[in-house]
Design an enzyme around this catalytic site. Structure first.
Site, PDB file in Angstrom:
ATOM      1  CB  CYS A 145      -0.973  -0.041   1.164  1.00 56.71           C
ATOM      2  SG  CYS A 145      -1.974  -1.537   1.096  1.00 56.71           S
ATOM      3  CG  HIS A 159      -2.130   4.389   5.211  1.00 54.43           C
ATOM      4  ND1 HIS A 159      -2.114   4.327   3.831  1.00 54.43           N
ATOM      5  CD2 HIS A 159      -2.142   3.097   5.631  1.00 54.43           C
ATOM      6  CE1 HIS A 159      -2.113   3.059   3.447  1.00 54.43           C
ATOM      7  NE2 HIS A 159      -2.142   2.291   4.518  1.00 54.43           N
ATOM      8  CG  HIS A 215      -6.605   0.740   1.618  1.00 51.35           C
ATOM      9  ND1 HIS A 215      -5.731   1.409   0.791  1.00 51.35           N
ATOM     10  CD2 HIS A 215      -5.830   0.113   2.553  1.00 51.35           C
ATOM     11  CE1 HIS A 215      -4.485   1.195   1.202  1.00 51.35           C
ATOM     12  NE2 HIS A 215      -4.523   0.417   2.267  1.00 51.35           N
TER      13      HIS A 215
END
Lengths: 268, 401
Positions: free
Chosen positions: B165, B293, B327
């Site tokens: 990620c 995040h 996400h």
């Protein structure tokens, strides 16, 4: 050729394949000898036992060569930024994932899922050596070693710090075998430094040159040429052979239309 | 500690996600304060969760010369490149500098693994790939970058970064080094990740997927909503694009802790943040907005909120935008870079959508609702599996140091 030249130094080297337990074995091959092959698969001795059990084969291979190179550099392992290159990552894990998803997706193993990330070797390495520096995981097909060398070299020069580069691919697994061109395991690693030091093995001058995807790879003596064709990480053999022989130049692919011209000179 | 860097111009950027196609769609989505997540309808037996799915990809087609690259991830890349005139801007740069002087650095975690999953669902009688699936260039983590390089006709350095990620945040750092060393004059950076069984069932196996739309930093948060996105930026030296926003800093680090959970002390995240601030030669108090995040996983948000509290003054504003898009994994770094740039360009500080009961540990820095205020400097955090961290700092051209 752009004319621009990147100069860096190699401080440590590692290599592993079913024929080569380390860089000294490659030197023996190039001297005409037949060294004893490694007694067993790479075990990633640097990993704590629990992680070693969990980690897949590509992690064992990448960490084996990374450890060889990093130890030879005399550097503190936890301080070295690292770049782990691989064309395909762990193919046994990919095969397991895709086969399980096709059959019974809810049975997918969480450990094998987190092992499937391309940065699994970087993750396990940084955990094993306590490295909080930058770590990366890159891929560029059969140009993975060349593109990884450009990435790690530009990091070493751009950030003025030594950088560990490892590039490894395992054997294709399951039906993937037909499409990945990975017929035997191969991995190699280098520690690149922006400055000459006590552990310097060789000086490297790197220049970008135009290339063409249809060009044949530059010649290599047998059995290296066969080994190179058996693994997308094995084009590194062209540079490793120079390092074994002491001096010379070679070309590596870095992208479909971009090559690296490498001039290498061993330093006492 | 890193030396200060010369800021680079973001001379063009674009994004495609569940929030829409292009910058205007993303701005409208942010202004709406409505999630773009929807109940999961992806695949034959969809998991009961919510996803950020890009509508209409099934109908997208690649031009005939590129048809051999066809798969969901490359379709998403193709659709993404068409938005905001981005493709034309890259071709201008290619003409100006030469195809060998433009780098292409893309982040992805999925690449086209969805095509490989399909190949395994359609094996032929002898257990091998069916003929129509014998396409080696798709069964490869480099598929995305190789496809985009072919699409854009670029002949410079071309690399896939795949660090889960943080992938498409790290490409900005690699591009900065290539530009600074004089190896290239421009770089196309970005990230593309697409919905596939690997990530849906994989995160599900780790018990990290929420059954509801994700609730970043909510006291009752219980996991992520997976999304897909394509986001790109064109980086050039500042002098050629005087009015454009700047990349002023970046930091990269590792946790050295665990493969799938963050260091509870956030030491790796803090190192990446400090390195970004040092490259930008600014103090924490100079950061106006932080795009966190903020995945809505229990542990990530706890660690990140603590790092925020430790490093930044109470006046700093922060939020996660994952309540809008989900996400987007390997594309999150680039998507959230674009959202940060939109926030700066429009004085719109996005609220932390999806949260009804803020985690009491979050403190005063969180913007729970949209705020209208000038934003001169933004920070974007990306933290990935394997303990891989990357932080990016952007500024208005006039504010850049």
């Amino acid at each position: 050729m752009t004319g621009l030249r990147l100069r860096f130094y190699i401080e440590g080297v590692g290599v592993w394949s079913p024929h080569l337990a380390g860089f000294p074995a490659l030197c023996e091959v190039l001297a005409g000898a037949t060294p004893a092959p490694p007694a067993k698969a790479p075990i990633a001795a640097i990993l704590p036992p629990a992680e070693r059990r969990r980690a897949p084969a590509c992690v064992h291979l990448a960490l084996e060569v990374a450890q060889q190179a990093a130890a030879a550099s005399g550097r503190e392992l936890g301080m070295l930024p690292c770049v782990f290159a691989s064309s395909h990552g762990d193919q046994a894990t990919t095969d397991y994932m895709c086969a399980t998803l096709a059959r019974e997706p809810l049975e997918l193993s969480p450990t094998r899922f987190h092992n499937s990330v391309h940065n699994a070797p970087a993750g396990y390495w940084t955990i094993a050596v306590g490295c909080r520096a930058a770590s990366s995981a890159v891929s560029a097909g059969r140009a993975s070693f060349g593109a990884g060398l450009l990435e790690a070299g530009s990091q070493a020069l751009g950030n003025d710090e030594a950088v560990l580069l490892a590039c490894a691919d395992t054997v294709g697994a399951g039906p993937m075998y037909e499409v990945t061109d990975c017929h035997e395991a191969f991995g190699s690693a280098l520690v690149l430094s922006p400055a000459r030091g006590a552990h310097t093995l060789a000086r490297v001058d790197l220049q970008l040159i135009p290339a063409h995807p249809a060009y044949p790879e530059p010649p290599l003596p047998e059995p290296l040429a066969s080994w190179r064709s058996n693994n997308p990480s094995a084009p590194a053999l062209a540079l490793l052979a120079l390092l074994a022989q002491g001096a010379g130049h070679c070309q590596l692919a870095a992208a479909p239309a971009l090559g690296l011209h490498i001039d290498l000179e061993r330093m006492p | 500690m890193p030396d200060p860097m010369t800021p680079l111009a973001i001379s063009a950027c674009t994004a495609t996600s569940a929030m829409g196609r292009g910058l205007h769609a993303h701005l409208a989505s942010l202004r709406s304060e409505h999630t773009a997540l929807r109940p999961n309808d992806f695949g034959p037996a969809p998991l009961p969760c919510w996803v950020g799915r890009v509508a209409g990809l099934e109908d997208a087609t690649l031009p005939a010369p590129l048809a051999s690259w066809d798969c969901r991830n490359n379709r998403l890349a193709w659709v993404g490149l068409q938005q905001d005139g981005f493709l034309a801007r890259v071709l201008e740069a290619r003409t100006r500098y030469g195809a060998d002087r433009v780098a292409l650095l893309l982040g992805t975690s999925t690449a086209s693994i969805g095509a490989t999953e399909e190949a395994y669902r359609t094996l032929d009688a002898d257990g091998g790939f069916a003929d129509f699936m014998l396409r080696p260039k798709l069964h490869n983590p480099h598929s995305l970058s190789a496809f985009v390089a072919a699409t854009l006709g670029l002949e410079g350095p071309c690399l896939t970064i795949s660090t889960a990620c943080s992938s498409s945040a790290k490409v900005f750092a690699s591009a900065e080094r290539l530009l600074r060393l004089g190896l290239v004059d421009a770089a196309v950076v970005g990230g593309v990740d697409s919905l596939c069984a690997s990530v849906l069932y994989g995160f599900n196996a780790l018990e990290l997927v929420s059954r509801t739309p994700c609730r970043p930093f909510d006291a009752d948060r219980d996991g992520i909503s997976i999304g897909e996105a394509a986001a790109f930026a064109l980086l050039e030296r500042g002098a050629v694009a005087p009015g454009r926003p700047r990349l002023i800093g970046y930091g990269e680090s590792s946790d050295a802790h665990h493969m799938s959970t963050p260091d509870p002390d956030g030491r790796g995240a803090e190192l990446a943040l400090r390195a970004a601030l040092e490259r930008a030669a600014i103090e924490p108090a100079q950061v106006d907005y932080i795009n966190l995040h903020g995945t809505a996983s229990v542990k990530n948000d706890e660690v990140e909120a603590a790092v925020l509290q430790r490093l930044f003054p109470a006046s700093t504003r922060a939020s996660s935008s994952k309540g809008y898009s989900g996400h987007t994994l390997g594309a999150a770094g680039a998507l959230e870079a674009v959202i940060s740039l939109l926030a700066m360009a429009h004085d719109l500080l996005p609220g932390n959508l999806g949260t009804t009961r803020p985690d009491p540990r979050c403190g005063p820095r969180f913007a729970w609702r949209n705020e209208s205020r000038p934003i001169g400097v933004t920070l974007s955090n990306s933290f990935g599996f394997g303990g891989n961290n990357a932080c990016l700092l952007f500024a208005h051209a006039g504010v850049a140091p």
